[in-house]
Design an enzyme around this catalytic site. Sequence first.
Site, short mmCIF file in Angstrom:
data_model
loop_
_atom_site.label_atom_id
_atom_site.label_comp_id
_atom_site.label_asym_id
_atom_site.label_seq_id
_atom_site.Cartn_x
_atom_site.Cartn_y
_atom_site.Cartn_z
CD GLU A 1 -3.05 -0.93 0.31
OE1 GLU A 1 -3.58 0.19 0.23
OE2 GLU A 1 -3.41 -1.90 -0.37
CG ASP B 1 -9.76 5.92 -5.64
OD1 ASP B 1 -10.21 7.03 -5.31
OD2 ASP B 1 -9.49 5.02 -4.81
CB THR C 1 -7.10 7.66 -0.36
OG1 THR C 1 -8.11 7.26 -1.28
CG2 THR C 1 -6.49 6.42 0.27
#
Length: 282
Positions: free
Chosen positions: A67, A85, A90
């Site tokens: 990640e 996305d 995020t």
Amino acid sequence: MVHADRESSPATVSRRTLVAVLGAAVASGALIGTERASAAPSARAAGAGLDDPAKKEIAMELVSSAENSSLDWKAQYKYIEDIGDGRGYTAGIIGFCSGTGDMLDLVQLYADRKSGNVLAKYLPALRKVNGSDSHAGLDPNYPRDWRTAAKDTVFQQCQNDERDRVYFNPAVSQGKTDGLRALGQFCYYDAIVMHGDGGDPTSFSNIRKRALRSAKPPAQGGDETTYLNAFLDARVWAMKQEEAHSDTSRVDTEQRVFLRKGNLDLNTPLDWKTYGDSYHIG
């Protein structure tokens, strides 16, 4: 994850970088249901489970290698960006998103534990943008305030607790129910981190169901290695359904490496690669 403190070389490409480049939507995280165990104690996992503190630290580092392109998962509390996305911002140690509800739950928990904190004022905006990629009511200062909050140990613990509630604990619980040892529990955890557990065909539960069509877990009398190969086959299938997940190295050059070596208890030392970069835990 791409940020200024990333420890890898400029050429390193993490999963989130790939998502940002390809702009594909990623499934949101949600609680999974656990089935009641029907197996006898002898069919249960042997050795320390993934919830053992040492094993859990390994799990955090393994996921962070994919990640974040770094083993330093604790450096990610302050991470925040929109990776394009469709899920808005995020952020944090597990990729809480403003568009999928888990960031809202996290900030609400923080407000419950510490009223008047620097993020509490964004709760109305987070409720409004949930389900979208909108930044309405968040820009321009939300990323700055997130990084400020990330210095607070209360907020750090909130991130830890939400990671465990939504992702880690359900995955480990299901793994134990299936009679899997630490490696299998980690395979479940990594899958739910990436795919979430919604109702779509690529969610964790449906990946597991796909595996069960061709193999039984130990709790149902099956061979653990055979079942995990079936689960990883199903996981690779799910990853290839989305262009952003189509690089399957976190399975091929990480989890399958441990499985081929018979390291079902996820014992150190561990050597693996994710997205071409080599990692080691001694």
